[in-house]
Design an enzyme around this catalytic site. Structure first.
Site, PDB file in Angstrom:
ATOM      1  N   MET A  24       0.843  -1.203   0.000  1.00  0.00           N
ATOM      2  CA  MET A  24       0.000   0.000   0.000  1.00  0.00           C
ATOM      3  C   MET A  24       0.879   1.253   0.000  1.00  0.00           C
ATOM      4  SD  MET A  24      -3.364  -0.992   2.152  1.00  0.00           S
ATOM      5  CE  MET A  24      -2.672  -0.735   3.765  1.00  0.00           C
TER       6      MET A  24
ATOM      7  N   ALA B 275       4.042   4.058   0.781  1.00  0.00           N
ATOM      8  CA  ALA B 275       4.725   4.672   1.929  1.00  0.00           C
ATOM      9  C   ALA B 275       5.857   3.748   2.379  1.00  0.00           C
ATOM     10  CB  ALA B 275       3.750   4.962   3.067  1.00  0.00           C
TER      11      ALA B 275
ATOM     12  N   HIS C 136       9.128  -3.009   3.489  1.00  0.00           N
ATOM     13  CA  HIS C 136       8.726  -3.202   2.089  1.00  0.00           C
ATOM     14  C   HIS C 136       9.953  -3.499   1.215  1.00  0.00           C
ATOM     15  CE1 HIS C 136       5.458  -0.257   3.387  1.00  0.00           C
ATOM     16  NE2 HIS C 136       4.769  -1.304   3.010  1.00  0.00           N
TER      17      HIS C 136
ATOM     18  N   GLY D  42       4.886 -10.027   4.417  1.00  0.00           N
ATOM     19  CA  GLY D  42       5.684  -9.851   5.629  1.00  0.00           C
ATOM     20  C   GLY D  42       5.065 -10.573   6.825  1.00  0.00           C
TER      21      GLY D  42
ATOM     22  N   ASP E 228       2.501  -8.840   9.378  1.00  0.00           N
ATOM     23  CA  ASP E 228       1.051  -9.054   9.319  1.00  0.00           C
ATOM     24  C   ASP E 228       0.803 -10.564   9.313  1.00  0.00           C
ATOM     25  OD1 ASP E 228      -0.063  -6.173   8.725  1.00  0.00           O
ATOM     26  OD2 ASP E 228       1.728  -6.412   7.512  1.00  0.00           O
TER      27      ASP E 228
ATOM     28  N   SER F 178       6.455   0.249  10.090  1.00  0.00           N
ATOM     29  CA  SER F 178       5.088   0.321   9.589  1.00  0.00           C
ATOM     30  C   SER F 178       4.878   1.699   8.993  1.00  0.00           C
ATOM     31  CB  SER F 178       4.109   0.119  10.752  1.00  0.00           C
ATOM     32  OG  SER F 178       2.818   0.568  10.385  1.00  0.00           O
ATOM     33  N   SER F 179       4.077   1.755   7.939  1.00  0.00           N
ATOM     34  CA  SER F 179       3.776   3.058   7.331  1.00  0.00           C
ATOM     35  C   SER F 179       3.111   3.964   8.361  1.00  0.00           C
ATOM     36  CB  SER F 179       2.861   2.872   6.125  1.00  0.00           C
ATOM     37  OG  SER F 179       3.466   1.973   5.223  1.00  0.00           O
ATOM     38  N   ARG F 180       2.386   3.361   9.297  1.00  0.00           N
ATOM     39  CA  ARG F 180       1.678   4.168  10.304  1.00  0.00           C
ATOM     40  C   ARG F 180       2.620   4.760  11.358  1.00  0.00           C
ATOM     41  NH1 ARG F 180      -1.867   0.006   9.094  1.00  0.00           N
ATOM     42  NH2 ARG F 180      -3.905   0.667   8.319  1.00  0.00           N
TER      43      ARG F 180
HETATM   44  P1  AMP Z   1       1.521  -2.718   3.543  1.00  0.00           P
HETATM   45  O1  AMP Z   1       2.027  -1.698   2.592  1.00  0.00           O
HETATM   46  O2  AMP Z   1       1.464  -2.271   4.959  1.00  0.00           O
HETATM   47  O3  AMP Z   1       0.232  -3.378   3.067  1.00  0.00           O
HETATM   48  O4  AMP Z   1       2.591  -3.884   3.547  1.00  0.00           O
HETATM   49  C1  AMP Z   1       2.981  -4.523   2.340  1.00  0.00           C
HETATM   50  C2  AMP Z   1       3.728  -5.780   2.698  1.00  0.00           C
HETATM   51  O5  AMP Z   1       4.881  -5.435   3.462  1.00  0.00           O
HETATM   52  C3  AMP Z   1       2.902  -6.738   3.569  1.00  0.00           C
HETATM   53  O6  AMP Z   1       3.136  -8.071   3.135  1.00  0.00           O
HETATM   54  C4  AMP Z   1       3.444  -6.498   4.934  1.00  0.00           C
HETATM   55  O7  AMP Z   1       3.326  -7.630   5.785  1.00  0.00           O
HETATM   56  C5  AMP Z   1       4.896  -6.208   4.636  1.00  0.00           C
HETATM   57  N1  AMP Z   1       5.509  -5.459   5.743  1.00  0.00           N
HETATM   58  C6  AMP Z   1       5.003  -4.363   6.371  1.00  0.00           C
HETATM   59  N2  AMP Z   1       5.806  -3.982   7.373  1.00  0.00           N
HETATM   60  C7  AMP Z   1       6.846  -4.850   7.392  1.00  0.00           C
HETATM   61  C8  AMP Z   1       8.021  -4.996   8.204  1.00  0.00           C
HETATM   62  N3  AMP Z   1       8.284  -4.167   9.205  1.00  0.00           N
HETATM   63  N4  AMP Z   1       8.861  -6.014   7.929  1.00  0.00           N
HETATM   64  C9  AMP Z   1       8.593  -6.871   6.903  1.00  0.00           C
HETATM   65  N5  AMP Z   1       7.516  -6.800   6.105  1.00  0.00           N
HETATM   66  C10 AMP Z   1       6.653  -5.799   6.337  1.00  0.00           C
END
Ligand code: AMP
Length: 282
Positions: free
Chosen positions: A30, A32, A37, A148, A151, A186-188
């Site tokens: 998503m 950010a 990522h 990742g 999650d 985390s993006s958050r």
């Molecule tokens: P998101 O953009 O938050 O939907 O995350 C995209 C992918 O990156 C998902 O498969 C997440 O599980 C993974 N991800 C997010 N944060 C981390 C992290 N700190 N370490 C490894 N993978 C991550």
């Protein structure tokens, strides 16, 4: 790196690779981007001939409109970082491209989605995830897709989806990348400031405490969960759940006798964070 906006463009861009049997890796995101990522992209780069990253802030998986509106995003920055990580194609569709007028189909995984994130974010969250992941897998048709461990429930739900629907893709789950103090990236996290940023470190502290208790012989989940809650509440964090579960089914454990995963969701100020850690691997 090429930027693509439509499913049709993605299919055309990958025709040759599919014909030639080149290995295609997909990293759904998503945006950010942070090192979490980028670690998935680098892993895909190392494993595959062609690396595709999707960037789509999926409205269907947000139960909280304010969370969706506040979700950070900077597509040009993301594109630069992805290119640096060796990504070949970035698929950044509009919501209308993914959900055109008349869109009426939902892909839903039962049971595994009931607890934890499903309980606190509602039924629609995982339906949003599984529907969009199915679409992305159909559009890109990758050999491998990378997710990742951060999650953890999402990764298991996607694995179940792929198994149940015989989707021809391998799911790789990659380790959680953390900040120096242990906070899972985390993006958050961009929304955490001052005292909240310090409080956020209590999630990993609670998980580490749980791991220590298990290593010292504690087998009662109640006691471990109470210790995690105390640690989090002491830091001023509002706990949604702090549980010990079976790593693959996410079912609650009462008495630890095999693999166990500690999982936490908590609100730090107005920011909702999740994290998890393996407490015992067999
Ligand atoms: P998101 O953009 O938050 O939907 O995350 C995209 C992918 O990156 C998902 O498969 C997440 O599980 C993974 N991800 C997010 N944060 C981390 C992290 N700190 N370490 C490894 N993978 C991550």
């Amino acid at each position: 790196m090429r930027m693509l906006r439509t499913a049709a463009e993605v299919r055309t861009a990958l025709v040759q690779s599919h014909r030639q049997g080149r290995a295609i890796g997909l990293v759904p995101t998503m945006g950010a981007f942070h090192d979490g990522h980028l670690s998935l992209m680098r892993r895909a780069r190392a494993d595959c001939d062609e690396v595709v990253v999707s960037l789509f802030v999926n409205p269907a998986q947000f139960n909280d409109q304010a969370d969706l509106l506040a979700y950070p995003g900077d597509e040009s920055r993301d594109a630069l970082l992805a290119a640096e990580a060796g990504v070949d194609l970035m698929f950044a569709p509009t919501p209308e491209e993914i959900y055109p007028d008349g869109f009426a189909t939902t892909v839903s995984v039962a049971e595994l989605t009931d607890g934890l994130e499903g309980q606190f974010r509602g039924r629609g969250h995982f339906d949003g995830v599984t529907t969009v992941v199915t679409k992305l897998l159909n559009i890109v048709a990758p050999d491998v897709a990378y997710f990742g461990q951060k999650d953890a429930q999402q990764a298991q739900v996607v694995k179940r989806l792929v198994r149940d629907l015989n989707l021809p893709v391998r799911i790789e789950v990659c380790p959680t990348v953390r900040e120096p103090d242990g906070l899972a990236m985390s993006s958050r996290n961009a929304r955490l400031h001052g005292a909240d940023r310090a409080r956020a470190a209590s999630l990993i502290a609670a998980l580490q405490l749980a791991a220590t208790l298990v290593a010292d012989g504690q087998t009662e989940a109640d006691a471990i969960e109470a210790a995690m809650r105390t640690e989090l509440e002491h830091a001023g964090v509002e706990v949604e759940y702090a549980q010990v579960v079976v790593p693959e089914t996410l079912e609650p454990i009462t008495h630890i006798a095999g693999p166990a995963l500690g999982v936490i969701a908590a609100r730090v100020g107005s920011t909702r964070l999740i994290d998890n850690q393996l407490l015992r691997n067999r």
